[in-house]
Design an enzyme around this catalytic site. Structure first.
Site, PDB file in Angstrom:
ATOM      1  N   ASP A  31       0.835  -1.207   0.000  1.00 25.13           N
ATOM      2  CA  ASP A  31       0.000   0.000   0.000  1.00 25.13           C
ATOM      3  C   ASP A  31       0.869   1.257   0.000  1.00 25.13           C
ATOM      4  O   ASP A  31       1.988   1.248   0.521  1.00 25.13           O
ATOM      5  CB  ASP A  31      -0.920  -0.022   1.243  1.00 25.13           C
ATOM      6  CG  ASP A  31      -2.104   0.904   1.101  1.00 25.13           C
ATOM      7  OD1 ASP A  31      -2.367   1.388  -0.023  1.00 25.13           O
ATOM      8  OD2 ASP A  31      -2.767   1.168   2.118  1.00 25.13           O
ATOM      9  N   ASN A  79     -10.965  -2.536  -5.401  1.00 29.41           N
ATOM     10  CA  ASN A  79     -10.189  -1.627  -6.266  1.00 29.41           C
ATOM     11  C   ASN A  79     -10.838  -1.416  -7.640  1.00 29.41           C
ATOM     12  O   ASN A  79     -10.523  -0.464  -8.342  1.00 29.41           O
ATOM     13  CB  ASN A  79      -8.739  -2.105  -6.439  1.00 29.41           C
ATOM     14  CG  ASN A  79      -7.887  -1.969  -5.202  1.00 29.41           C
ATOM     15  OD1 ASN A  79      -6.952  -2.743  -4.987  1.00 29.41           O
ATOM     16  ND2 ASN A  79      -8.189  -0.997  -4.352  1.00 29.41           N
ATOM     17  N   GLU A 218       1.567 -13.552  11.930  1.00 25.86           N
ATOM     18  CA  GLU A 218       2.199 -12.448  12.652  1.00 25.86           C
ATOM     19  C   GLU A 218       2.044 -11.195  11.781  1.00 25.86           C
ATOM     20  O   GLU A 218       2.367 -11.220  10.589  1.00 25.86           O
ATOM     21  CB  GLU A 218       3.680 -12.742  12.892  1.00 25.86           C
ATOM     22  CG  GLU A 218       3.926 -13.924  13.810  1.00 25.86           C
ATOM     23  CD  GLU A 218       3.417 -13.669  15.230  1.00 25.86           C
ATOM     24  OE1 GLU A 218       3.526 -12.545  15.730  1.00 25.86           O
ATOM     25  OE2 GLU A 218       2.892 -14.638  15.836  1.00 25.86           O
TER      26      GLU A 218
HETATM   27  C1  IPE Z   1      -5.495  -2.684  -0.174  1.00 22.75           C
HETATM   28  O1  IPE Z   1      -5.171  -1.358  -0.334  1.00 22.75           O
HETATM   29  C2  IPE Z   1      -5.500  -3.374  -1.493  1.00 22.75           C
HETATM   30  C3  IPE Z   1      -4.179  -3.584  -2.109  1.00 22.75           C
HETATM   31  C4  IPE Z   1      -3.037  -3.272  -1.579  1.00 22.75           C
HETATM   32  C5  IPE Z   1      -4.227  -4.194  -3.396  1.00 22.75           C
HETATM   33  P1  IPE Z   1      -6.276  -0.229  -0.524  1.00 22.75           P
HETATM   34  O2  IPE Z   1      -5.535   1.044  -0.643  1.00 22.75           O
HETATM   35  O3  IPE Z   1      -7.186  -0.585  -1.626  1.00 22.75           O
HETATM   36  O4  IPE Z   1      -7.080  -0.327   0.845  1.00 22.75           O
HETATM   37  P2  IPE Z   1      -7.848   0.772   1.688  1.00 22.75           P
HETATM   38  O5  IPE Z   1      -8.811   1.440   0.778  1.00 22.75           O
HETATM   39  O6  IPE Z   1      -6.820   1.729   2.201  1.00 22.75           O
HETATM   40  O7  IPE Z   1      -8.479   0.012   2.808  1.00 22.75           O
HETATM   41  C1  IPE Z   2      -1.572   0.226  -3.396  1.00 25.06           C
HETATM   42  O1  IPE Z   2      -1.371   1.588  -3.418  1.00 25.06           O
HETATM   43  C2  IPE Z   2      -1.826  -0.342  -4.773  1.00 25.06           C
HETATM   44  C3  IPE Z   2      -3.215  -0.748  -5.016  1.00 25.06           C
HETATM   45  C4  IPE Z   2      -4.183  -0.747  -4.141  1.00 25.06           C
HETATM   46  C5  IPE Z   2      -3.521  -1.200  -6.347  1.00 25.06           C
HETATM   47  P1  IPE Z   2      -2.579   2.606  -3.390  1.00 25.06           P
HETATM   48  O2  IPE Z   2      -2.952   2.929  -4.806  1.00 25.06           O
HETATM   49  O3  IPE Z   2      -3.676   2.130  -2.538  1.00 25.06           O
HETATM   50  O4  IPE Z   2      -1.885   3.870  -2.739  1.00 25.06           O
HETATM   51  P2  IPE Z   2      -2.508   4.879  -1.701  1.00 25.06           P
HETATM   52  O5  IPE Z   2      -3.045   4.071  -0.570  1.00 25.06           O
HETATM   53  O6  IPE Z   2      -3.577   5.637  -2.402  1.00 25.06           O
HETATM   54  O7  IPE Z   2      -1.358   5.745  -1.289  1.00 25.06           O
HETATM   55 MG    MG Z   3      -4.095   2.334  -0.593  1.00 29.01          MG
END
Ligand code: IPE
Ligand code: IPE
Ligand code: MG
Length: 261
Positions: A31, A79, A218
């Site tokens: 993330d 997503n 963990e």
């Molecule tokens: C979780 O991240 C999904 C992936 C890393 C693929 P998100 O960015 O989608 O999750 P939320 O919205 O912060 O919970």
């Molecule tokens: C994780 O990064 C990748 C996916 C969920 C596909 P994010 O796109 O969620 O990045 P943030 O959370 O907006 O920074």
């Molecule tokens: Mg994210």
């Protein structure tokens, strides 16, 4: 016995890791790509591209550490609700990744696996993924498992439906449904539960990831955004993991794989 030179170049020993206590399965909620890009005044897609470089590097370090399964949460069922341009870019990046990495996966003896709704991927992306799975299917050193259009709730709903169908058809007895039966109907039927779940970017939630399988994992959270996540940070987490006492609800467990003492 190993020579000093061997020990110096062996990443397990040189980072103070115990090869006997390596996790079998590490899962990562990657993330922070969007925030990484925003900080640099770039488009979010640049963050995803940079995130793909981190993926390559973490795959390499896992292989060196002899970790058998690495699951990467790359795209959740939720997503799909992102802006169309971002979803399209993520799908294009996924296709490029599974295509570009074929040779490396073969060289490193890594097989590709997918958990999630593979059928929801755009046709060309699904075909590229399938081709890489096919090419790498006999590789045995490690499994790189991508969670694509994955959601723990969807996975469990699907498992319940499959089991209900079997009960209705008479091929499964209600009384015979055990935790083991449920596990066998999940996308992860052929892999062990994760020993470790890591989430980058400071968020402390599972976001629908491995809700069943992570029951005794963990958990590790780091503020580092995924594109900035380093091999060293990964190895530090493995070292911390090796110090944890995994009790699995029992009183004490001095080995950390849950085997009875
Ligand atoms: C979780 O991240 C999904 C992936 C890393 C693929 P998100 O960015 O989608 O999750 P939320 O919205 O912060 O919970
Ligand atoms: C994780 O990064 C990748 C996916 C969920 C596909 P994010 O796109 O969620 O990045 P943030 O959370 O907006 O920074
Ligand atoms: Mg994210």
């Amino acid at each position: 016995m190993k020579s000093k030179i061997d020990q110096g170049t062996d990443p397990v020993s040189c980072h103070g890791l115990d090869p006997e206590k390596m996790p079998v399965h590490v899962a990562v909620i990657m993330d922070g790509n969007g925030r990484w890009a925003k900080k640099k005044l770039m488009n979010r897609v640049r963050g995803h591209e940079k995130g793909a470089d981190t993926v390559r590097s973490i795959v390499t370090v896992c292989r060196k550490l002899n970790i058998k399964v690495l699951t990467l949460y790359a795209f959740s069922t939720e997503n799909w609700g992102r802006p169309r341009a971002e979803v399209t870019a993520l799908m294009a990046l996924l296709k490029k990744f599974v295509t570009d990495e074929r040779q490396t996966l073969m060289d490193k003896n890594i097989c590709l696996g997918v958990i999630g709704q593979k059928e929801r991927l755009p046709g060309d992306v699904g075909r590229a993924v399938d081709e890489t799975i096919r090419l790498t299917r006999n590789n045995t050193a490690m499994r790189l498992n991508l969670a694509l259009s994955y959601g723990g709730r969807e996975e469990m709903t699907r498992a319940v439906k499959q089991m209900a169908e079997k009960v209705a058809a008479g091929s499964l007895c209600l009384e015979d449904i055990s935790e083991e039966t449920v596990s066998r109907h999940l996308y992860t039927a052929d892999i062990p539960d994760p020993d470790i779940v890591i989430r980058t970017s400071g968020e402390k939630r599972l976001s629908n990831f491995m809700l069943w399988q992570a029951g005794y994992a963990e958990l590790f959270f780091t503020d580092t955004l995924w594109p900035d996540f380093t091999d060293r940070a990964f190895m530090d987490i493995i070292r911390d993991y090796q110090k944890r006492d995994r009790r699995f609800g029992k009183v004490q467990c001095s080995s950390n794989d849950g085997s009875p003492q």
